[in-house]
Design a protein around this motif. Structure first.
Motif, PDB file in Angstrom:
ATOM      1  N   LEU A 125       2.381 -10.784  -6.496  1.00  0.00           N
ATOM      2  CA  LEU A 125       1.608 -11.991  -6.215  1.00  0.00           C
ATOM      3  C   LEU A 125       1.907 -12.459  -4.803  1.00  0.00           C
ATOM      4  O   LEU A 125       3.062 -12.728  -4.451  1.00  0.00           O
ATOM      5  CB  LEU A 125       1.964 -13.098  -7.215  1.00  0.00           C
ATOM      6  N   VAL A 126       0.864 -12.544  -3.986  1.00  0.00           N
ATOM      7  CA  VAL A 126       0.965 -13.041  -2.620  1.00  0.00           C
ATOM      8  C   VAL A 126       0.671 -14.538  -2.656  1.00  0.00           C
ATOM      9  O   VAL A 126      -0.429 -14.953  -3.025  1.00  0.00           O
ATOM     10  CB  VAL A 126      -0.035 -12.317  -1.694  1.00  0.00           C
ATOM     11  N   ILE A 127       1.665 -15.345  -2.282  1.00  0.00           N
ATOM     12  CA  ILE A 127       1.581 -16.798  -2.465  1.00  0.00           C
ATOM     13  C   ILE A 127       1.315 -17.470  -1.128  1.00  0.00           C
ATOM     14  O   ILE A 127       2.052 -17.297  -0.156  1.00  0.00           O
ATOM     15  CB  ILE A 127       2.871 -17.335  -3.102  1.00  0.00           C
ATOM     16  N   THR A 128       0.254 -18.290  -1.095  1.00  0.00           N
ATOM     17  CA  THR A 128      -0.116 -19.077   0.072  1.00  0.00           C
ATOM     18  C   THR A 128      -0.478 -20.485  -0.399  1.00  0.00           C
ATOM     19  O   THR A 128      -0.709 -20.716  -1.581  1.00  0.00           O
ATOM     20  CB  THR A 128      -1.335 -18.470   0.798  1.00  0.00           C
ATOM     21  N   GLY A 129      -0.536 -21.450   0.543  1.00  0.00           N
ATOM     22  CA  GLY A 129      -1.013 -22.787   0.183  1.00  0.00           C
ATOM     23  C   GLY A 129       0.006 -23.878   0.435  1.00  0.00           C
ATOM     24  O   GLY A 129       0.855 -23.775   1.308  1.00  0.00           O
ATOM     25  N   ILE A 130      -0.081 -24.944  -0.361  1.00  0.00           N
ATOM     26  CA  ILE A 130       0.782 -26.116  -0.234  1.00  0.00           C
ATOM     27  C   ILE A 130       1.249 -26.554  -1.624  1.00  0.00           C
ATOM     28  O   ILE A 130       0.581 -26.254  -2.607  1.00  0.00           O
ATOM     29  CB  ILE A 130       0.070 -27.286   0.483  1.00  0.00           C
ATOM     30  N   TYR A 131       2.386 -27.211  -1.666  1.00  0.00           N
ATOM     31  CA  TYR A 131       3.396 -27.400  -0.630  1.00  0.00           C
ATOM     32  C   TYR A 131       4.465 -26.351  -0.828  1.00  0.00           C
ATOM     33  O   TYR A 131       4.845 -26.052  -1.958  1.00  0.00           O
ATOM     34  CB  TYR A 131       4.000 -28.796  -0.719  1.00  0.00           C
ATOM     35  N   PHE A 133       5.506 -12.478  -3.038  1.00  0.00           N
ATOM     36  CA  PHE A 133       5.492 -12.386  -1.580  1.00  0.00           C
ATOM     37  C   PHE A 133       5.072 -13.759  -1.052  1.00  0.00           C
ATOM     38  O   PHE A 133       4.040 -14.302  -1.460  1.00  0.00           O
ATOM     39  CB  PHE A 133       4.530 -11.290  -1.113  1.00  0.00           C
ATOM     40  N   PHE A 134       5.883 -14.310  -0.183  1.00  0.00           N
ATOM     41  CA  PHE A 134       5.778 -15.696   0.265  1.00  0.00           C
ATOM     42  C   PHE A 134       5.359 -15.669   1.733  1.00  0.00           C
ATOM     43  O   PHE A 134       6.177 -15.336   2.603  1.00  0.00           O
ATOM     44  CB  PHE A 134       7.158 -16.345   0.101  1.00  0.00           C
ATOM     45  N   VAL A 193       1.608 -13.746   8.174  1.00  0.00           N
ATOM     46  CA  VAL A 193       0.195 -13.414   7.977  1.00  0.00           C
ATOM     47  C   VAL A 193      -0.106 -12.031   8.554  1.00  0.00           C
ATOM     48  O   VAL A 193      -0.797 -11.216   7.934  1.00  0.00           O
ATOM     49  CB  VAL A 193      -0.699 -14.487   8.620  1.00  0.00           C
ATOM     50  N   ALA A 194       0.420 -11.757   9.746  1.00  0.00           N
ATOM     51  CA  ALA A 194       0.173 -10.464  10.377  1.00  0.00           C
ATOM     52  C   ALA A 194       0.699  -9.315   9.522  1.00  0.00           C
ATOM     53  O   ALA A 194       0.031  -8.285   9.365  1.00  0.00           O
ATOM     54  CB  ALA A 194       0.802 -10.440  11.764  1.00  0.00           C
ATOM     55  N   GLN A 195       1.905  -9.493   8.971  1.00  0.00           N
ATOM     56  CA  GLN A 195       2.465  -8.438   8.127  1.00  0.00           C
ATOM     57  C   GLN A 195       1.656  -8.245   6.857  1.00  0.00           C
ATOM     58  O   GLN A 195       1.387  -7.108   6.438  1.00  0.00           O
ATOM     59  CB  GLN A 195       3.921  -8.787   7.780  1.00  0.00           C
ATOM     60  N   ALA A 196       1.276  -9.344   6.219  1.00  0.00           N
ATOM     61  CA  ALA A 196       0.512  -9.249   4.977  1.00  0.00           C
ATOM     62  C   ALA A 196      -0.843  -8.588   5.192  1.00  0.00           C
ATOM     63  O   ALA A 196      -1.248  -7.677   4.435  1.00  0.00           O
ATOM     64  CB  ALA A 196       0.344 -10.633   4.355  1.00  0.00           C
ATOM     65  N   ALA A 231      -1.740  -6.638   7.643  1.00  0.00           N
ATOM     66  CA  ALA A 231      -1.575  -5.242   8.038  1.00  0.00           C
ATOM     67  C   ALA A 231      -1.370  -4.344   6.820  1.00  0.00           C
ATOM     68  O   ALA A 231      -1.936  -3.236   6.730  1.00  0.00           O
ATOM     69  CB  ALA A 231      -0.394  -5.086   8.996  1.00  0.00           C
ATOM     70  N   ARG A 232      -0.573  -4.824   5.857  1.00  0.00           N
ATOM     71  CA  ARG A 232      -0.354  -4.049   4.636  1.00  0.00           C
ATOM     72  C   ARG A 232      -1.656  -3.921   3.844  1.00  0.00           C
ATOM     73  O   ARG A 232      -1.974  -2.843   3.324  1.00  0.00           O
ATOM     74  CB  ARG A 232       0.708  -4.714   3.763  1.00  0.00           C
ATOM     75  N   ILE A 233      -2.393  -5.016   3.734  1.00  0.00           N
ATOM     76  CA  ILE A 233      -3.625  -5.003   2.930  1.00  0.00           C
ATOM     77  C   ILE A 233      -4.681  -4.129   3.607  1.00  0.00           C
ATOM     78  O   ILE A 233      -5.314  -3.286   2.966  1.00  0.00           O
ATOM     79  CB  ILE A 233      -4.137  -6.433   2.737  1.00  0.00           C
ATOM     80  N   GLU A 234      -4.873  -4.317   4.882  1.00  0.00           N
ATOM     81  CA  GLU A 234      -5.906  -3.560   5.598  1.00  0.00           C
ATOM     82  C   GLU A 234      -5.504  -2.093   5.766  1.00  0.00           C
ATOM     83  O   GLU A 234      -6.358  -1.206   5.723  1.00  0.00           O
ATOM     84  CB  GLU A 234      -6.165  -4.208   6.956  1.00  0.00           C
ATOM     85  N   GLY A 235      -4.211  -1.852   5.954  1.00  0.00           N
ATOM     86  CA  GLY A 235      -3.750  -0.485   6.118  1.00  0.00           C
ATOM     87  C   GLY A 235      -3.929   0.354   4.885  1.00  0.00           C
ATOM     88  O   GLY A 235      -4.170   1.568   4.952  1.00  0.00           O
ATOM     89  N   ALA A 236      -3.809  -0.276   3.718  1.00  0.00           N
ATOM     90  CA  ALA A 236      -3.971   0.457   2.471  1.00  0.00           C
ATOM     91  C   ALA A 236      -5.422   0.840   2.236  1.00  0.00           C
ATOM     92  O   ALA A 236      -5.716   1.783   1.535  1.00  0.00           O
ATOM     93  CB  ALA A 236      -3.456  -0.377   1.301  1.00  0.00           C
TER      94      ALA A 236
END
Length: 216
Positions: free
Chosen positions: A149-155, A175-176, A206-209, A211-216
């Protein structure tokens, strides 16, 4: 008991090394966009999305970037959203800390426009800090063969941290995404990222996440 007025601060960029060995795999992962409702976002100020220095603007841009990549990659995209005018017994102990909460009006309940859900996205009704509480999030993840689970948002230090902790305890790898989160302050934001790194999951940028998603 109301939400604080949140000052501008730069999002964390120096991420701690995680104890966990997890690697983000889009075929196993889902994206969570946590509580990006107008009521919660209002704490950053009425023009927060237009201020480059606002943590809300910075996080929203990062979330949008990850969401776009996730949808292209076929990752499920989940949102959490509270309902307004909650029945007091349903709101539970949260009312002691935060008062009655939002009203059942679009000015409170709606997801902010830059991150509005798209066709195929799933919105979960939020009841407690963790997105797993009183929801079918885990069942929906398992049905889709997802155990990350890739976690984004608030708070970051409240619901996002609670969700990461519960994901870990349900054997879902969290993944935070540090710069796709926003919080009350830089200090609390960094505390949340450090806690996840040491006890539950993997902080990413964000860049790492992407890159992993697009690279796959």
């Amino acid at each position: 008991m109301a939400l604080p007025t949140i000052p501008d601060y730069p999002l964390p960029t120096n991420l701690p090394a995680p104890r966990a060995p997890y690697a983000l795999q889009p075929g196993r992962a889902a994206l969570l966009i946590h509580d990006m409702q107008r009521y919660f976002c209002a704490a950053y100020g009425p023009d927060a999305l237009e201020r480059d220095a606002s943590p809300l603007a910075q996080a929203a841009q990062g979330i949008a970037r990850i969401a776009a990549a996730a949808r292209v990659a076929g990752m499920p995209v989940f949102y959490t959203a509270q309902k307004g005018d909650q029945f007091r017994p349903d709101r539970g102990l949260q009312a002691d800390l935060w008062g009655p909460g939002m009203q059942a009006i679009p000015e409170h309940e709606a997801i902010i426009a830059p991150l509005a859900p798209e066709a195929g996205d799933i919105t979960l009704v939020k009841h407690r800090y963790s997105a797993f509480q009183r929801s079918n999030l885990e069942r929906l993840l398992r049905a889709r063969g997802r155990d990350q689970l890739v976690i984004t948002g608030i708070y970051a230090h409240i619901g996002c941290l609670a969700t990461a902790a519960e994901a870990f305890q349900r054997d879902v790898e969290p993944f935070f995404v540090a710069d796709a989160l926003a919080d009350f302050s830089r200090e609390r934001h960094e505390m949340a990222v450090n806690w996840v790194a040491s006890c539950a999951g993997v902080p990413l940028s964000v860049a790492q996440a992407t890159a992993r998603i697009e690279g796959a």
